[in-house]
Design an enzyme around this catalytic site. Structure first.
Site, PDB file in Angstrom:
ATOM      1  N   TRP A   1      -3.503   1.763  11.319  1.00 53.80           N
ATOM      2  CA  TRP A   1      -4.741   1.622  10.553  1.00 53.80           C
ATOM      3  C   TRP A   1      -4.583   2.114   9.106  1.00 53.80           C
ATOM      4  O   TRP A   1      -5.361   2.928   8.614  1.00 53.80           O
ATOM      5  CB  TRP A   1      -5.865   2.391  11.230  1.00 53.80           C
ATOM      6  CG  TRP A   1      -6.280   1.887  12.583  1.00 53.80           C
ATOM      7  CD1 TRP A   1      -5.528   1.159  13.459  1.00 53.80           C
ATOM      8  CD2 TRP A   1      -7.542   2.100  13.225  1.00 53.80           C
ATOM      9  NE1 TRP A   1      -6.238   0.916  14.599  1.00 53.80           N
ATOM     10  CE2 TRP A   1      -7.479   1.475  14.489  1.00 53.80           C
ATOM     11  CE3 TRP A   1      -8.698   2.770  12.862  1.00 53.80           C
ATOM     12  CZ2 TRP A   1      -8.552   1.494  15.386  1.00 53.80           C
ATOM     13  CZ3 TRP A   1      -9.763   2.795  13.755  1.00 53.80           C
ATOM     14  CH2 TRP A   1      -9.693   2.158  14.986  1.00 53.80           C
TER      15      TRP A   1
ATOM     16  N   ASP B   1       1.701   0.721  15.438  1.00 56.07           N
ATOM     17  CA  ASP B   1       1.125   0.893  16.769  1.00 56.07           C
ATOM     18  C   ASP B   1       1.062  -0.420  17.546  1.00 56.07           C
ATOM     19  O   ASP B   1       0.907  -0.418  18.765  1.00 56.07           O
ATOM     20  CB  ASP B   1      -0.274   1.498  16.660  1.00 56.07           C
ATOM     21  CG  ASP B   1      -1.229   0.649  15.823  1.00 56.07           C
ATOM     22  OD1 ASP B   1      -0.838   0.274  14.699  1.00 56.07           O
ATOM     23  OD2 ASP B   1      -2.350   0.359  16.274  1.00 56.07           O
TER      24      ASP B   1
ATOM     25  N   LYS C   1       7.762  -6.757  14.808  1.00 53.92           N
ATOM     26  CA  LYS C   1       7.985  -5.353  14.431  1.00 53.92           C
ATOM     27  C   LYS C   1       8.779  -4.629  15.520  1.00 53.92           C
ATOM     28  O   LYS C   1       9.647  -3.798  15.222  1.00 53.92           O
ATOM     29  CB  LYS C   1       6.654  -4.650  14.180  1.00 53.92           C
ATOM     30  CG  LYS C   1       5.904  -5.138  12.941  1.00 53.92           C
ATOM     31  CD  LYS C   1       6.635  -4.800  11.645  1.00 53.92           C
ATOM     32  CE  LYS C   1       6.568  -3.331  11.313  1.00 53.92           C
ATOM     33  NZ  LYS C   1       7.232  -3.033  10.012  1.00 53.92           N
TER      34      LYS C   1
ATOM     35  N   ALA D   1       7.069  -5.341   4.840  1.00 55.61           N
ATOM     36  CA  ALA D   1       6.710  -5.907   6.143  1.00 55.61           C
ATOM     37  C   ALA D   1       5.811  -7.113   5.941  1.00 55.61           C
ATOM     38  O   ALA D   1       5.114  -7.229   4.924  1.00 55.61           O
ATOM     39  CB  ALA D   1       5.994  -4.871   7.010  1.00 55.61           C
TER      40      ALA D   1
ATOM     41  N   TYR E   1       2.979 -10.498  15.349  1.00 59.89           N
ATOM     42  CA  TYR E   1       3.219  -9.368  14.450  1.00 59.89           C
ATOM     43  C   TYR E   1       3.849  -8.200  15.205  1.00 59.89           C
ATOM     44  O   TYR E   1       4.894  -7.672  14.807  1.00 59.89           O
ATOM     45  CB  TYR E   1       1.913  -8.931  13.790  1.00 59.89           C
ATOM     46  CG  TYR E   1       2.008  -7.602  13.066  1.00 59.89           C
ATOM     47  CD1 TYR E   1       2.761  -7.475  11.905  1.00 59.89           C
ATOM     48  CD2 TYR E   1       1.351  -6.470  13.555  1.00 59.89           C
ATOM     49  CE1 TYR E   1       2.871  -6.255  11.251  1.00 59.89           C
ATOM     50  CE2 TYR E   1       1.441  -5.249  12.909  1.00 59.89           C
ATOM     51  CZ  TYR E   1       2.199  -5.148  11.751  1.00 59.89           C
ATOM     52  OH  TYR E   1       2.304  -3.937  11.107  1.00 59.89           O
TER      53      TYR E   1
ATOM     54  N   ASP F   1      14.267 -10.365  -2.517  1.00 54.76           N
ATOM     55  CA  ASP F   1      13.508 -11.389  -1.802  1.00 54.76           C
ATOM     56  C   ASP F   1      13.795 -11.279  -0.309  1.00 54.76           C
ATOM     57  O   ASP F   1      14.878 -11.648   0.166  1.00 54.76           O
ATOM     58  CB  ASP F   1      13.889 -12.774  -2.326  1.00 54.76           C
ATOM     59  CG  ASP F   1      13.056 -13.888  -1.698  1.00 54.76           C
ATOM     60  OD1 ASP F   1      12.219 -13.575  -0.818  1.00 54.76           O
ATOM     61  OD2 ASP F   1      13.254 -15.054  -2.060  1.00 54.76           O
TER      62      ASP F   1
ATOM     63  N   GLN G   1       0.827  -1.215   0.000  1.00 49.22           N
ATOM     64  CA  GLN G   1       0.000   0.000   0.000  1.00 49.22           C
ATOM     65  C   GLN G   1       0.862   1.267   0.000  1.00 49.22           C
ATOM     66  O   GLN G   1       0.670   2.157  -0.840  1.00 49.22           O
ATOM     67  CB  GLN G   1      -0.919   0.012   1.222  1.00 49.22           C
ATOM     68  CG  GLN G   1      -1.987  -1.072   1.194  1.00 49.22           C
ATOM     69  CD  GLN G   1      -2.994  -0.900   2.316  1.00 49.22           C
ATOM     70  OE1 GLN G   1      -4.065  -0.319   2.144  1.00 49.22           O
ATOM     71  NE2 GLN G   1      -2.656  -1.385   3.495  1.00 49.22           N
ATOM     72  N   LEU G   2       1.799   1.347   0.929  1.00 45.70           N
ATOM     73  CA  LEU G   2       2.627   2.555   1.027  1.00 45.70           C
ATOM     74  C   LEU G   2       3.585   2.656  -0.151  1.00 45.70           C
ATOM     75  O   LEU G   2       3.744   3.729  -0.740  1.00 45.70           O
ATOM     76  CB  LEU G   2       3.402   2.550   2.346  1.00 45.70           C
ATOM     77  CG  LEU G   2       4.322   3.747   2.601  1.00 45.70           C
ATOM     78  CD1 LEU G   2       3.548   5.053   2.526  1.00 45.70           C
ATOM     79  CD2 LEU G   2       5.029   3.598   3.943  1.00 45.70           C
TER      80      LEU G   2
END
Length: 289
Positions: free
Chosen positions: A153, A104, A131, A62, A127, A38, A12-13
């Site tokens: 989110w 978050d 992170k 990620a 997760y 990879d 997405q980013l």
């Protein structure tokens, strides 16, 4: 002109950075997806960087499948921790600036005020733990011109996310149950992409810094869904439900508001309100005017 590597280029980013990259002629970009770099094969990383030269890395890559991470622990740890650790060492060795995106989920979600960067971390699932381990790996390398940006989110006009899921389900069903007792802030990935590219030339710190970024305001998932349907004129009844009525393998934070004062002050950023950004995303998707 800065030569920038963007990892996780098809997420997405990463996709949003690709979309707006033409508005930043001061940068040249290399967009790396898993076919180019990879992340699960750490042995290939040194080879990749030996043949290329970069001024900065934006690590959007990620393992983000929060529930699947509970059983797919090894791969989540490889991508979110071990890859990040190696990336930080390569950045330090080659004097490359590094922007790493975190989450978050490194917090326990039990706070009573928006989290600041120095609040203690206490991840509640695989997760979040992987992170958090990635963050700690960067901090232990202690490279200059490195920042960690925690966000929350995230949604986008690209990929799979809450906005697209709600739009699909809202048209398939007459009613939906959506959780109301988890509170945070939706973050439009395009806003985050713009913020990263704006601050990049001004990153000049001697050791890693942590920042928080989300859109302004706060909402529950219920509020978020109501806004999606209102702005896109989808007629679907939304019923508020509690977290225990929708059990998942991974524990979600009940409270994940992030305090953005530090990033706004250090880089003179103006951050849009979440509903305004949601409308912009829905316009991009052709769901509203």
């Amino acid at each position: 002109m800065l030569n920038i590597l963007v990892t996780g280029a098809n997420g997405q980013l990463g996709s949003e950075i690709q979309l707006i990259s033409s508005y930043y002629p001061q940068y040249t970009f290399t967009f790396a997806d898993r076919t180019i770099l990879d992340l699960s094969n750490l042995c290939t990383m040194e080879d990749f960087f030996e043949t290329k030269s970069f001024d900065a890395i934006i690590n959007c890559a990620a393992y983000t499948a929060v529930d699947r991470a509970e059983s797919d622990t090894e791969l989540a740890n490889t991508i979110n921790h071990r890859f990040v650790s190696m990336l930080a060492k390569i950045a330090k060795k080659n004097h490359i600036s590094l922007v790493h995106i975190s989450t978050d989920y490194v917090f326990n979600g039990q706070n009573y005020r928006p989290y600041i960067e120095t609040d203690p971390t206490e991840p509640q699932g695989v997760y979040g733990k992987t992170k958090c381990d990635g963050e700690n790996a960067i901090l232990s390398v202690a490279s200059a011109n490195t920042v960690i940006i925690r966000t929350s989110w995230v949604y986008s006009s690209f990929g799979n996310n809450f906005v697209k899921t709600m739009l699909r389900l809202g048209r398939e069903r007459d009613s939906l149950g959506v959780i109301f007792d988890q509170v945070g802030t939706p973050t439009y990935a395009r806003d985050l992409a713009q913020a990263i590219l704006e601050i990049l030339p001004n990153i000049q710190n001697e050791s890693p810094e942590i920042y928080h970024y989300s859109n302004e305001g706060c909402a529950s998932w219920y509020d978020f869904a109501k806004a999606i349907f209102e702005l896109s004129e989808v007629e679907c009844l939304i019923n508020p439900i509690t977290t225990d009525q929708y059990p998942t393998p991974a524990t979600r934070p009940h409270y994940s508001l992030l305090n953005k004062t530090k990033i706004k002050n250090d880089f003179n950023l103006t951050i849009p309100y979440w509903r305004d950004s949601l409308k912009e995303c829905l316009i991009t998707l052709g769901e509203t005017k």
